[in-house]
Write a protein that holds these residues in place. Sequence first.
Motif, PDB file in Angstrom:
ATOM      1  N   MET A  54      43.735  43.157  36.585  1.00 45.41           N
ATOM      2  CA  MET A  54      43.526  44.223  37.457  1.00 45.41           C
ATOM      3  C   MET A  54      43.840  45.080  37.738  1.00 45.41           C
ATOM      4  N   TYR A  55      44.868  45.939  36.755  1.00 39.10           N
ATOM      5  CA  TYR A  55      45.456  47.622  36.459  1.00 39.10           C
ATOM      6  C   TYR A  55      43.780  48.138  36.076  1.00 39.10           C
ATOM      7  N   VAL A  80      43.924  37.746  39.347  1.00 45.01           N
ATOM      8  CA  VAL A  80      44.180  38.628  40.648  1.00 45.01           C
ATOM      9  C   VAL A  80      42.739  39.603  40.906  1.00 45.01           C
ATOM     10  N   TYR A  81      42.278  39.358  42.013  1.00 42.13           N
ATOM     11  CA  TYR A  81      40.940  40.877  41.821  1.00 42.13           C
ATOM     12  C   TYR A  81      41.298  41.067  43.334  1.00 42.13           C
ATOM     13  N   TRP A  82      41.231  42.844  43.381  1.00 43.00           N
ATOM     14  CA  TRP A  82      40.877  43.551  44.241  1.00 43.00           C
ATOM     15  C   TRP A  82      39.462  43.695  45.448  1.00 43.00           C
ATOM     16  N   GLY A  83      39.689  43.362  46.558  1.00 50.17           N
ATOM     17  CA  GLY A  83      38.072  42.714  47.452  1.00 50.17           C
ATOM     18  C   GLY A  83      37.735  44.275  47.269  1.00 50.17           C
ATOM     19  N   GLU A  84      36.821  44.492  48.699  1.00 49.09           N
ATOM     20  CA  GLU A  84      35.860  45.371  48.307  1.00 49.09           C
ATOM     21  C   GLU A  84      36.193  46.928  49.112  1.00 49.09           C
ATOM     22  N   ASP A  89      46.312  46.361  50.313  1.00 51.40           N
ATOM     23  CA  ASP A  89      46.415  44.492  50.231  1.00 51.40           C
ATOM     24  C   ASP A  89      45.256  43.986  50.126  1.00 51.40           C
ATOM     25  N   ASP A  90      44.164  44.285  49.673  1.00 56.31           N
ATOM     26  CA  ASP A  90      42.738  43.809  49.961  1.00 56.31           C
ATOM     27  C   ASP A  90      42.775  42.886  48.538  1.00 56.31           C
ATOM     28  N   TRP A  91      43.681  41.624  48.491  1.00 57.99           N
ATOM     29  CA  TRP A  91      43.475  40.822  46.744  1.00 57.99           C
ATOM     30  C   TRP A  91      43.248  39.819  47.220  1.00 57.99           C
ATOM     31  N   SER A  92      42.846  38.912  46.259  1.00 59.58           N
ATOM     32  CA  SER A  92      42.755  37.467  45.949  1.00 59.58           C
ATOM     33  C   SER A  92      42.762  36.611  44.917  1.00 59.58           C
TER      34      SER A  92
END
Length: 284
Positions: A54-55, A80-84, A89-92
Amino acid sequence: MTDANPWILDIPPLQGLGLMRLTDDGWGDEDRDPGVLIRTAIEAGVTLLDTAEMYGNEATVGRALGSHRDEVTLCSKFGVYWGESGRFDDWSVKADPQTVRSAIDGTLERLGVDYLDVYYLHHRSEDTPIEDTVTAMAELKSAGKIRHLGLSNITVDDIRRAHAVHPIAVVQQQWSLAHREAELFLPTLAELGIALVAHSPLGHGNLTGTHDTPLDVALAGVALNRGVTPGQVALAWVHHRGSHSGATVVPLPGTTSISHLRKNVEAAHLILNDSDIELLDAAL
Protein backbone atom coordinates in the motif's frame (compact mmCIF):
# COMPACT_ATOMS: atom_id res chain seq x y z
CA MET A 1 15.42 -20.79 5.67
CA THR A 2 14.37 -22.07 9.08
CA ASP A 3 10.95 -22.66 10.58
CA ALA A 4 12.10 -21.34 13.97
CA ASN A 5 10.05 -18.38 15.11
CA PRO A 6 12.49 -15.42 15.13
CA TRP A 7 10.33 -13.55 17.62
CA ILE A 8 10.46 -16.19 20.32
CA LEU A 9 13.52 -18.40 19.93
CA ASP A 10 16.03 -15.76 18.85
CA ILE A 11 16.82 -12.39 20.39
CA PRO A 12 14.12 -9.91 19.25
CA PRO A 13 15.35 -6.80 17.43
CA LEU A 14 16.02 -3.76 19.59
CA GLN A 15 13.15 -2.06 17.81
CA GLY A 16 11.81 -1.86 14.29
CA LEU A 17 12.00 0.78 11.60
CA GLY A 18 8.75 1.73 9.93
CA LEU A 19 9.35 2.79 6.34
CA MET A 20 5.87 3.97 5.34
CA ARG A 21 7.10 7.43 4.32
CA LEU A 22 10.36 6.41 2.67
CA THR A 23 10.66 7.93 -0.82
CA ASP A 24 13.27 8.45 -3.50
CA ASP A 25 13.47 12.15 -2.61
CA GLY A 26 16.12 11.59 0.06
CA TRP A 27 18.96 10.10 -1.99
CA GLY A 28 22.11 12.15 -1.39
CA ASP A 29 20.63 14.03 1.59
CA GLU A 30 22.94 13.67 4.61
CA ASP A 31 19.98 13.15 6.97
CA ARG A 32 17.51 11.34 4.69
CA ASP A 33 19.44 9.14 2.31
CA PRO A 34 17.48 5.84 2.33
CA GLY A 35 20.58 3.66 1.99
CA VAL A 36 22.41 5.43 4.80
CA LEU A 37 19.26 5.30 6.93
CA ILE A 38 19.04 1.50 6.67
CA ARG A 39 22.78 0.97 7.20
CA THR A 40 22.65 3.20 10.27
CA ALA A 41 19.66 1.28 11.60
CA ILE A 42 21.40 -2.08 11.17
CA GLU A 43 24.57 -0.84 12.87
CA ALA A 44 22.44 0.36 15.80
CA GLY A 45 20.66 -2.98 16.21
CA VAL A 46 17.42 -1.95 14.50
CA THR A 47 17.12 -4.94 12.22
CA LEU A 48 13.37 -5.17 11.60
CA LEU A 49 12.31 -3.26 8.47
CA ASP A 50 8.63 -2.77 7.76
CA THR A 51 6.90 -1.66 4.58
CA ALA A 52 3.73 -2.55 2.63
CA GLU A 53 2.42 -2.82 -0.88
CA MET A 54 0.00 0.00 0.00
CA TYR A 55 2.88 2.41 0.71
CA GLY A 56 4.04 2.29 -2.90
CA ASN A 57 7.72 2.28 -1.94
CA GLU A 58 8.81 -1.36 -1.94
CA ALA A 59 11.21 -0.73 -4.84
CA THR A 60 12.82 2.13 -2.90
CA VAL A 61 13.15 -0.07 0.18
CA GLY A 62 14.76 -2.79 -1.91
CA ARG A 63 17.26 -0.37 -3.42
CA ALA A 64 18.09 1.06 0.01
CA LEU A 65 18.51 -2.42 1.48
CA GLY A 66 21.03 -3.39 -1.16
CA SER A 67 23.43 -6.12 -0.04
CA HIS A 68 22.16 -6.11 3.57
CA ARG A 69 19.26 -8.51 2.98
CA ASP A 70 20.60 -11.26 5.24
CA GLU A 71 21.14 -8.82 8.13
CA VAL A 72 17.50 -7.86 8.61
CA THR A 73 14.03 -9.18 9.29
CA LEU A 74 12.22 -7.90 6.20
CA CYS A 75 8.46 -7.45 6.44
CA SER A 76 5.76 -6.29 4.06
CA LYS A 77 1.97 -6.33 3.92
CA PHE A 78 -0.76 -6.95 1.38
CA GLY A 79 -4.49 -6.52 1.17
CA VAL A 80 -5.17 -2.77 1.29
CA TYR A 81 -5.57 -0.94 -2.00
CA TRP A 82 -6.15 2.71 -2.80
CA GLY A 83 -9.21 3.86 -4.70
CA GLU A 84 -9.06 5.98 -7.82
CA SER A 85 -9.96 9.25 -6.06
CA GLY A 86 -6.61 9.54 -4.32
CA ARG A 87 -8.31 10.53 -1.06
CA PHE A 88 -6.77 9.21 2.13
CA ASP A 89 -10.08 7.65 3.12
CA ASP A 90 -10.61 5.92 -0.25
CA TRP A 91 -9.28 2.39 0.17
CA SER A 92 -10.56 -1.16 0.22
CA VAL A 93 -9.45 -4.58 1.40
CA LYS A 94 -8.80 -7.60 -0.81
CA ALA A 95 -7.81 -10.73 1.09
CA ASP A 96 -9.05 -13.53 -1.16
CA PRO A 97 -6.62 -16.38 -2.00
CA GLN A 98 -6.04 -15.16 -5.55
CA THR A 99 -4.94 -11.76 -4.25
CA VAL A 100 -2.65 -13.42 -1.71
CA ARG A 101 -0.89 -15.41 -4.42
CA SER A 102 -0.51 -12.53 -6.88
CA ALA A 103 0.45 -9.86 -4.34
CA ILE A 104 3.49 -11.72 -3.00
CA ASP A 105 5.08 -12.03 -6.43
CA GLY A 106 4.79 -8.30 -7.03
CA THR A 107 6.22 -7.51 -3.61
CA LEU A 108 9.21 -9.82 -4.01
CA GLU A 109 9.97 -8.40 -7.46
CA ARG A 110 9.80 -4.80 -6.28
CA LEU A 111 11.95 -5.49 -3.21
CA GLY A 112 14.39 -7.51 -5.28
CA VAL A 113 14.44 -10.43 -2.84
CA ASP A 114 13.59 -14.14 -2.95
CA TYR A 115 11.50 -14.26 0.23
CA LEU A 116 10.06 -12.21 3.10
CA ASP A 117 10.68 -12.94 6.75
CA VAL A 118 7.16 -11.82 7.69
CA TYR A 119 4.19 -11.27 5.38
CA TYR A 120 1.19 -9.53 6.92
CA LEU A 121 -2.44 -9.34 6.05
CA HIS A 122 -2.62 -5.54 6.28
CA HIS A 123 -6.25 -5.28 7.40
CA ARG A 124 -9.03 -7.68 8.25
CA SER A 125 -11.57 -8.33 5.50
CA GLU A 126 -15.35 -8.23 5.89
CA ASP A 127 -15.73 -10.32 2.72
CA THR A 128 -13.15 -13.12 2.91
CA PRO A 129 -13.05 -15.44 5.95
CA ILE A 130 -9.67 -15.11 7.60
CA GLU A 131 -9.29 -18.89 7.44
CA ASP A 132 -9.25 -18.68 3.62
CA THR A 133 -6.67 -15.89 3.66
CA VAL A 134 -4.38 -17.69 6.09
CA THR A 135 -4.63 -20.96 4.16
CA ALA A 136 -3.36 -19.16 1.06
CA MET A 137 -0.61 -17.44 3.07
CA ALA A 138 0.49 -20.84 4.41
CA GLU A 139 0.87 -21.99 0.80
CA LEU A 140 3.35 -19.15 0.26
CA LYS A 141 5.37 -20.39 3.21
CA SER A 142 5.40 -23.92 1.81
CA ALA A 143 6.63 -22.48 -1.49
CA GLY A 144 9.52 -20.70 0.29
CA LYS A 145 8.25 -17.21 -0.51
CA ILE A 146 7.71 -16.20 3.12
CA ARG A 147 9.06 -17.46 6.44
CA HIS A 148 6.31 -16.39 8.81
CA LEU A 149 2.70 -15.20 8.76
CA GLY A 150 1.57 -11.93 10.32
CA LEU A 151 -1.71 -10.10 10.86
CA SER A 152 -2.44 -6.39 11.26
CA ASN A 153 -5.53 -4.37 12.10
CA ILE A 154 -7.52 -7.38 13.23
CA THR A 155 -9.48 -8.57 16.30
CA VAL A 156 -8.65 -11.06 19.04
CA ASP A 157 -11.19 -13.44 17.51
CA ASP A 158 -9.42 -13.10 14.14
CA ILE A 159 -6.14 -14.07 15.79
CA ARG A 160 -7.55 -17.22 17.32
CA ARG A 161 -9.30 -18.28 14.12
CA ALA A 162 -6.18 -17.64 12.03
CA HIS A 163 -3.84 -19.34 14.48
CA ALA A 164 -6.04 -22.46 14.40
CA VAL A 165 -5.34 -22.75 10.66
CA HIS A 166 -1.61 -22.00 10.77
CA PRO A 167 0.65 -20.56 13.49
CA ILE A 168 0.79 -16.77 13.41
CA ALA A 169 4.22 -15.40 14.33
CA VAL A 170 3.45 -11.74 14.79
CA VAL A 171 0.59 -9.26 15.06
CA GLN A 172 1.05 -5.58 14.28
CA GLN A 173 -1.19 -3.07 16.06
CA GLN A 174 -0.91 0.54 17.12
CA TRP A 175 0.28 1.04 20.72
CA SER A 176 1.26 4.30 22.33
CA LEU A 177 0.42 6.44 25.33
CA ALA A 178 -2.38 7.93 23.25
CA HIS A 179 -3.69 4.64 21.80
CA ARG A 180 -3.75 1.72 24.23
CA GLU A 181 -6.24 -0.62 22.56
CA ALA A 182 -3.42 -3.07 21.75
CA GLU A 183 -3.21 -3.92 25.45
CA LEU A 184 -6.40 -5.93 25.02
CA PHE A 185 -4.47 -8.28 22.69
CA LEU A 186 -1.56 -8.96 25.02
CA PRO A 187 -3.00 -11.87 27.08
CA THR A 188 -3.96 -13.75 23.90
CA LEU A 189 -0.61 -13.05 22.25
CA ALA A 190 1.27 -14.23 25.34
CA GLU A 191 -0.87 -17.37 25.50
CA LEU A 192 -0.30 -18.27 21.86
CA GLY A 193 3.36 -17.26 21.71
CA ILE A 194 2.72 -14.49 19.17
CA ALA A 195 4.82 -11.33 19.16
CA LEU A 196 3.40 -7.80 18.98
CA VAL A 197 4.96 -5.22 16.71
CA ALA A 198 3.71 -1.93 18.15
CA HIS A 199 3.41 0.56 15.33
CA SER A 200 3.07 4.34 15.78
CA PRO A 201 4.51 4.34 19.34
CA LEU A 202 4.94 8.10 19.02
CA GLY A 203 1.24 8.62 18.34
CA HIS A 204 1.82 9.53 14.66
CA GLY A 205 4.16 12.30 15.81
CA ASN A 206 1.63 13.89 18.15
CA LEU A 207 3.31 12.96 21.44
CA THR A 208 5.64 15.95 21.44
CA GLY A 209 4.92 17.56 24.81
CA THR A 210 4.00 20.82 23.07
CA HIS A 211 0.22 20.75 23.50
CA ASP A 212 -1.79 21.94 26.48
CA THR A 213 -3.11 18.55 27.55
CA PRO A 214 -2.39 16.63 30.77
CA LEU A 215 -0.49 13.99 28.82
CA ASP A 216 1.71 16.49 26.99
CA VAL A 217 2.42 18.35 30.22
CA ALA A 218 3.43 15.07 31.85
CA LEU A 219 5.63 14.11 28.87
CA ALA A 220 7.32 17.50 28.92
CA GLY A 221 7.92 17.25 32.66
CA VAL A 222 9.48 13.79 32.54
CA ALA A 223 11.57 14.78 29.51
CA LEU A 224 12.89 17.88 31.28
CA ASN A 225 13.83 15.88 34.36
CA ARG A 226 15.57 13.18 32.32
CA GLY A 227 17.30 15.50 29.83
CA VAL A 228 15.64 13.92 26.78
CA THR A 229 12.83 14.80 24.39
CA PRO A 230 9.12 14.13 25.05
CA GLY A 231 9.08 11.83 22.03
CA GLN A 232 11.87 9.74 23.52
CA VAL A 233 9.90 9.46 26.75
CA ALA A 234 6.81 8.32 24.83
CA LEU A 235 8.83 5.65 23.00
CA ALA A 236 10.56 4.54 26.20
CA TRP A 237 7.12 4.09 27.78
CA VAL A 238 6.18 1.54 25.07
CA HIS A 239 9.48 -0.27 25.61
CA HIS A 240 8.81 -0.34 29.35
CA ARG A 241 5.23 -1.55 29.05
CA GLY A 242 6.21 -4.13 26.48
CA SER A 243 8.90 -5.59 28.71
CA HIS A 244 6.32 -6.04 31.48
CA SER A 245 3.51 -7.36 29.28
CA GLY A 246 4.23 -11.07 29.28
CA ALA A 247 4.45 -11.02 25.47
CA THR A 248 7.31 -10.30 23.09
CA VAL A 249 6.89 -6.66 22.03
CA VAL A 250 8.93 -4.82 19.40
CA PRO A 251 8.14 -1.08 19.10
CA LEU A 252 8.06 0.16 15.49
CA PRO A 253 8.68 3.90 15.24
CA GLY A 254 8.68 5.19 11.69
CA THR A 255 11.11 7.77 10.36
CA THR A 256 13.01 8.76 7.23
CA SER A 257 15.47 10.89 9.23
CA ILE A 258 18.80 9.49 10.37
CA SER A 259 18.94 11.94 13.29
CA HIS A 260 15.45 10.90 14.41
CA LEU A 261 16.46 7.25 14.07
CA ARG A 262 19.37 7.81 16.43
CA LYS A 263 17.08 9.48 18.99
CA ASN A 264 14.70 6.53 18.74
CA VAL A 265 17.56 4.12 19.41
CA GLU A 266 18.57 6.17 22.44
CA ALA A 267 15.00 5.93 23.71
CA ALA A 268 15.23 2.13 23.66
CA HIS A 269 17.92 2.43 26.34
CA LEU A 270 16.08 5.03 28.44
CA ILE A 271 14.90 3.36 31.65
CA LEU A 272 11.85 5.07 33.10
CA ASN A 273 11.47 4.80 36.85
CA ASP A 274 8.28 4.09 38.80
CA SER A 275 7.53 7.77 39.38
CA ASP A 276 7.87 8.50 35.65
CA ILE A 277 5.43 5.70 34.78
CA GLU A 278 2.97 6.76 37.50
CA LEU A 279 3.04 10.37 36.28
CA LEU A 280 2.43 9.36 32.65
CA ASP A 281 -0.31 6.87 33.50
CA ALA A 282 -2.04 9.37 35.76
CA ALA A 283 -2.09 11.90 32.94
CA LEU A 284 -4.23 9.50 30.90
